[in-house]
Design a protein around this motif. Structure first.
Motif, PDB file in Angstrom:
ATOM      1  N   PHE A  65       0.826  -1.215   0.000  1.00 39.99           N
ATOM      2  CA  PHE A  65       0.000   0.000   0.000  1.00 39.99           C
ATOM      3  C   PHE A  65       0.859   1.263   0.000  1.00 39.99           C
ATOM      4  O   PHE A  65       0.400   2.330   0.407  1.00 39.99           O
ATOM      5  CB  PHE A  65      -0.914  -0.003   1.233  1.00 39.99           C
ATOM      6  CG  PHE A  65      -1.813  -1.196   1.320  1.00 39.99           C
ATOM      7  CD1 PHE A  65      -3.005  -1.231   0.625  1.00 39.99           C
ATOM      8  CD2 PHE A  65      -1.448  -2.307   2.084  1.00 39.99           C
ATOM      9  CE1 PHE A  65      -3.834  -2.342   0.700  1.00 39.99           C
ATOM     10  CE2 PHE A  65      -2.274  -3.405   2.175  1.00 39.99           C
ATOM     11  CZ  PHE A  65      -3.463  -3.432   1.477  1.00 39.99           C
ATOM     12  N   ALA A  66       2.095   1.129  -0.470  1.00 42.12           N
ATOM     13  CA  ALA A  66       3.003   2.279  -0.463  1.00 42.12           C
ATOM     14  C   ALA A  66       2.502   3.400  -1.372  1.00 42.12           C
ATOM     15  O   ALA A  66       2.719   4.592  -1.089  1.00 42.12           O
ATOM     16  CB  ALA A  66       4.403   1.838  -0.887  1.00 42.12           C
ATOM     17  N   ASP A  67       1.834   3.039  -2.446  1.00 34.59           N
ATOM     18  CA  ASP A  67       1.315   4.046  -3.383  1.00 34.59           C
ATOM     19  C   ASP A  67      -0.159   4.359  -3.141  1.00 34.59           C
ATOM     20  O   ASP A  67      -0.781   5.083  -3.930  1.00 34.59           O
ATOM     21  CB  ASP A  67       1.504   3.566  -4.822  1.00 34.59           C
ATOM     22  CG  ASP A  67       2.972   3.375  -5.180  1.00 34.59           C
ATOM     23  OD1 ASP A  67       3.805   4.138  -4.636  1.00 34.59           O
ATOM     24  OD2 ASP A  67       3.278   2.466  -5.982  1.00 34.59           O
ATOM     25  N   PHE A  68      -0.712   3.830  -2.067  1.00 31.80           N
ATOM     26  CA  PHE A  68      -2.124   4.047  -1.748  1.00 31.80           C
ATOM     27  C   PHE A  68      -2.239   5.266  -0.831  1.00 31.80           C
ATOM     28  O   PHE A  68      -2.598   5.173   0.330  1.00 31.80           O
ATOM     29  CB  PHE A  68      -2.685   2.798  -1.082  1.00 31.80           C
ATOM     30  CG  PHE A  68      -4.184   2.758  -1.013  1.00 31.80           C
ATOM     31  CD1 PHE A  68      -4.973   3.039  -2.120  1.00 31.80           C
ATOM     32  CD2 PHE A  68      -4.819   2.422   0.175  1.00 31.80           C
ATOM     33  CE1 PHE A  68      -6.337   2.993  -2.059  1.00 31.80           C
ATOM     34  CE2 PHE A  68      -6.200   2.376   0.256  1.00 31.80           C
ATOM     35  CZ  PHE A  68      -6.962   2.661  -0.865  1.00 31.80           C
ATOM     36  N   LEU A  69      -1.948   6.431  -1.378  1.00 32.15           N
ATOM     37  CA  LEU A  69      -1.836   7.656  -0.583  1.00 32.15           C
ATOM     38  C   LEU A  69      -3.172   8.406  -0.546  1.00 32.15           C
ATOM     39  O   LEU A  69      -3.309   9.517  -1.074  1.00 32.15           O
ATOM     40  CB  LEU A  69      -0.737   8.553  -1.161  1.00 32.15           C
ATOM     41  CG  LEU A  69       0.650   7.906  -1.296  1.00 32.15           C
ATOM     42  CD1 LEU A  69       1.635   8.862  -1.957  1.00 32.15           C
ATOM     43  CD2 LEU A  69       1.159   7.464   0.069  1.00 32.15           C
ATOM     44  N   VAL A  70      -4.149   7.795   0.081  1.00 28.86           N
ATOM     45  CA  VAL A  70      -5.477   8.408   0.148  1.00 28.86           C
ATOM     46  C   VAL A  70      -5.981   8.476   1.583  1.00 28.86           C
ATOM     47  O   VAL A  70      -7.179   8.668   1.804  1.00 28.86           O
ATOM     48  CB  VAL A  70      -6.482   7.637  -0.736  1.00 28.86           C
ATOM     49  CG1 VAL A  70      -6.123   7.749  -2.208  1.00 28.86           C
ATOM     50  CG2 VAL A  70      -6.550   6.174  -0.304  1.00 28.86           C
ATOM     51  N   ARG A  71      -5.099   8.314   2.564  1.00 28.84           N
ATOM     52  CA  ARG A  71      -5.584   8.252   3.939  1.00 28.84           C
ATOM     53  C   ARG A  71      -6.195   9.565   4.395  1.00 28.84           C
ATOM     54  O   ARG A  71      -7.107   9.570   5.233  1.00 28.84           O
ATOM     55  CB  ARG A  71      -4.464   7.818   4.892  1.00 28.84           C
ATOM     56  CG  ARG A  71      -3.322   8.789   5.025  1.00 28.84           C
ATOM     57  CD  ARG A  71      -2.149   8.152   5.751  1.00 28.84           C
ATOM     58  NE  ARG A  71      -1.141   9.153   6.124  1.00 28.84           N
ATOM     59  CZ  ARG A  71      -0.936   9.561   7.361  1.00 28.84           C
ATOM     60  NH1 ARG A  71      -1.654   9.063   8.351  1.00 28.84           N
ATOM     61  NH2 ARG A  71      -0.025  10.473   7.630  1.00 28.84           N
ATOM     62  N   GLY A  72      -5.746  10.688   3.887  1.00 36.93           N
ATOM     63  CA  GLY A  72      -6.349  11.968   4.235  1.00 36.93           C
ATOM     64  C   GLY A  72      -7.780  12.074   3.726  1.00 36.93           C
ATOM     65  O   GLY A  72      -8.678  12.517   4.452  1.00 36.93           O
ATOM     66  N   PHE A  73      -7.990  11.650   2.486  1.00 36.80           N
ATOM     67  CA  PHE A  73      -9.338  11.686   1.911  1.00 36.80           C
ATOM     68  C   PHE A  73     -10.269  10.722   2.630  1.00 36.80           C
ATOM     69  O   PHE A  73     -11.427  11.055   2.946  1.00 36.80           O
ATOM     70  CB  PHE A  73      -9.266  11.343   0.420  1.00 36.80           C
ATOM     71  CG  PHE A  73     -10.605  11.170  -0.235  1.00 36.80           C
ATOM     72  CD1 PHE A  73     -11.379  12.281  -0.552  1.00 36.80           C
ATOM     73  CD2 PHE A  73     -11.099   9.898  -0.523  1.00 36.80           C
ATOM     74  CE1 PHE A  73     -12.628  12.126  -1.145  1.00 36.80           C
ATOM     75  CE2 PHE A  73     -12.341   9.742  -1.108  1.00 36.80           C
ATOM     76  CZ  PHE A  73     -13.099  10.850  -1.430  1.00 36.80           C
ATOM     77  N   VAL A  74      -9.783   9.510   2.921  1.00 37.14           N
ATOM     78  CA  VAL A  74     -10.614   8.513   3.604  1.00 37.14           C
ATOM     79  C   VAL A  74     -10.956   8.981   5.009  1.00 37.14           C
ATOM     80  O   VAL A  74     -12.079   8.793   5.485  1.00 37.14           O
ATOM     81  CB  VAL A  74      -9.892   7.152   3.631  1.00 37.14           C
ATOM     82  CG1 VAL A  74     -10.704   6.137   4.428  1.00 37.14           C
ATOM     83  CG2 VAL A  74      -9.654   6.641   2.225  1.00 37.14           C
ATOM     84  N   GLU A  75      -9.994   9.598   5.693  1.00 36.15           N
ATOM     85  CA  GLU A  75     -10.269  10.089   7.046  1.00 36.15           C
ATOM     86  C   GLU A  75     -11.353  11.151   7.040  1.00 36.15           C
ATOM     87  O   GLU A  75     -12.245  11.155   7.898  1.00 36.15           O
ATOM     88  CB  GLU A  75      -8.999  10.657   7.659  1.00 36.15           C
ATOM     89  CG  GLU A  75      -9.187  11.154   9.087  1.00 36.15           C
ATOM     90  CD  GLU A  75      -8.088  12.100   9.522  1.00 36.15           C
ATOM     91  OE1 GLU A  75      -7.639  11.987  10.674  1.00 36.15           O
ATOM     92  OE2 GLU A  75      -7.691  12.965   8.706  1.00 36.15           O
ATOM     93  N   ARG A  76     -11.303  12.056   6.082  1.00 36.58           N
ATOM     94  CA  ARG A  76     -12.299  13.130   6.013  1.00 36.58           C
ATOM     95  C   ARG A  76     -13.691  12.584   5.700  1.00 36.58           C
ATOM     96  O   ARG A  76     -14.688  13.010   6.295  1.00 36.58           O
ATOM     97  CB  ARG A  76     -11.874  14.154   4.966  1.00 36.58           C
ATOM     98  CG  ARG A  76     -10.727  15.049   5.409  1.00 36.58           C
ATOM     99  CD  ARG A  76     -10.099  15.775   4.217  1.00 36.58           C
ATOM    100  NE  ARG A  76      -9.097  16.727   4.645  1.00 36.58           N
ATOM    101  CZ  ARG A  76      -7.849  16.392   5.001  1.00 36.58           C
ATOM    102  NH1 ARG A  76      -7.464  15.122   4.983  1.00 36.58           N
ATOM    103  NH2 ARG A  76      -6.983  17.323   5.359  1.00 36.58           N
ATOM    104  N   THR A  77     -13.779  11.648   4.760  1.00 38.72           N
ATOM    105  CA  THR A  77     -15.084  11.069   4.438  1.00 38.72           C
ATOM    106  C   THR A  77     -15.615  10.225   5.594  1.00 38.72           C
ATOM    107  O   THR A  77     -16.824  10.205   5.856  1.00 38.72           O
ATOM    108  CB  THR A  77     -14.976  10.211   3.169  1.00 38.72           C
ATOM    109  OG1 THR A  77     -13.954   9.219   3.332  1.00 38.72           O
ATOM    110  CG2 THR A  77     -14.644  11.079   1.968  1.00 38.72           C
ATOM    111  N   MET A  78     -14.714   9.518   6.299  1.00 44.03           N
ATOM    112  CA  MET A  78     -15.152   8.724   7.452  1.00 44.03           C
ATOM    113  C   MET A  78     -15.682   9.627   8.561  1.00 44.03           C
ATOM    114  O   MET A  78     -16.722   9.334   9.169  1.00 44.03           O
ATOM    115  CB  MET A  78     -13.982   7.878   7.978  1.00 44.03           C
ATOM    116  CG  MET A  78     -14.297   7.070   9.219  1.00 44.03           C
ATOM    117  SD  MET A  78     -12.976   5.908   9.651  1.00 44.03           S
ATOM    118  CE  MET A  78     -11.565   7.018   9.762  1.00 44.03           C
ATOM    119  N   LEU A  79     -14.983  10.722   8.814  1.00 42.99           N
ATOM    120  CA  LEU A  79     -15.453  11.655   9.837  1.00 42.99           C
ATOM    121  C   LEU A  79     -16.791  12.268   9.436  1.00 42.99           C
ATOM    122  O   LEU A  79     -17.688  12.442  10.273  1.00 42.99           O
ATOM    123  CB  LEU A  79     -14.407  12.748  10.046  1.00 42.99           C
ATOM    124  CG  LEU A  79     -14.660  13.728  11.187  1.00 42.99           C
ATOM    125  CD1 LEU A  79     -14.688  12.999  12.527  1.00 42.99           C
ATOM    126  CD2 LEU A  79     -13.577  14.812  11.206  1.00 42.99           C
TER     127      LEU A  79
END
Length: 297
Positions: free
Chosen positions: A195-209
């Motif tokens: 998942f080194a190139d799976f750089l979407v944690r900021g977007f996923v965190e915002r949608t989850m919140l």
């Protein structure tokens, strides 16, 4: 099956429930306003797709807005605990603990800032990560359990399906967030390089919140709907009018203690009885002359 209204709750009058729900909604709105202001004002200084909200604390101005947004959201959620429990939404011991972990976890995230992605892990950063994970997971699990219990409670049944959908979506987002965070948080674990190139944690965190906030707003909206002044007054007035009607009917038609309960007859027997009653009613009454003659004889 439980069938009641918030207005009829002994421990929480409708006005108190409405005030607490409005206070909780105010905290959530303040938190949303702080997050929105950060994205508008600091949008050119961070990547909202790859960077989490916690990393905004290192942007100029973020050191005050990030704690404010987390504290208001955390306390806005915690104040709902007593009214949700008083209206039957949090029966048992597990659900209050899960909602409490969500609110306390957000407050801890505010007081223990996150570390930068490439910096050495500190006690503050470790506490922040652990508190955030516990908070996100707790509210997702709470929503799943509550959605099932809402089906057995009349006043909460209309939001049961919505709660289940939002809670299930949050759980999926949480799993995706963990996978996207592995290369940064736990690079030593097996499979992290996948998942080194799976750089979407900021977007996923915002949608989850956003999904979790929507679930909280759904509950608050239900509480506000159930405690509308006109609805409460109509319920009380209708109950009083019904009681007066029953009392008046009982006084006009008193029930005797020794009453024979009629037996339900079949259709043929009942028709025969009705025909005899009609013949009796239709028969002419005897004349006075005949009556007097009979008496003289």
């Amino acid at each position: 099956m439980r069938d009641t209204t918030v207005a009829d709750t002994d421990h929480w009058p409708a006005s108190a429930v409405r005030a607490v729900a409005a206070l909780s909604l105010l905290g959530i709105l303040l938190s949303a306003a702080a997050f929105t202001a950060m994205h508008i004002g600091f949008g050119d200084r961070f990547d909202s797709v790859s960077q989490t909200l916690s990393e905004l604390v290192y942007v100029d101005g973020g050191a005050s807005l990030i704690p404010l947004s987390m504290v208001t959201l955390g306390f806005g959620s915690l104040v709902l605990l007593p009214v949700l429990r008083g209206t039957g939404a949090l029966d048992g011991r597990v659900l209050p603990v899960l909602i409490g972990l969500w609110g306390v976890g957000l407050v801890l995230c505010a007081f223990f800032p996150a570390d930068l992605p490439n910096a050495a892990l500190t006690f503050s950063g470790w506490t922040h990560r652990l508190s955030a994970c516990i908070a996100f997971l707790s509210l997702a699990l709470a929503g799943l359990v509550m959605s099932q219990r809402f089906l057995d409670r009349t006043i909460w049944r209309p939001v049961a399906i919505g709660t289940r959908v939002l809670a299930g979506l949050t759980l999926v987002q949480f799993i995706v967030f963990l996978l996207a965070s592995m290369p940064i948080v736990t690079p030593q674990l097996w499979g992290a390089e996948l998942f080194a190139d799976f750089l979407v944690r900021g977007f996923v965190e915002r949608t989850m919140l956003g999904t979790q906030v929507a679930m909280l707003v759904l509950w608050i909206g239900r509480l506000l709907y159930l405690t509308q002044p006109r609805r409460a007054q109509a319920t009380v007035g209708g109950a009083a009018a019904g009681a007066e009607t029953i009392t008046a009917a009982a006084s006009e038609f008193p029930v005797k203690e020794d009453v024979d309960i009629p037996v339900v007859l079949d259709v043929a027997t009942q028709a025969e009885i009705d025909e005899k009653e009609l013949e009796t009613v239709a028969a002419p009454a005897p004349s006075p002359a005949v009556t007097s003659a009979g008496s003289g004889a």
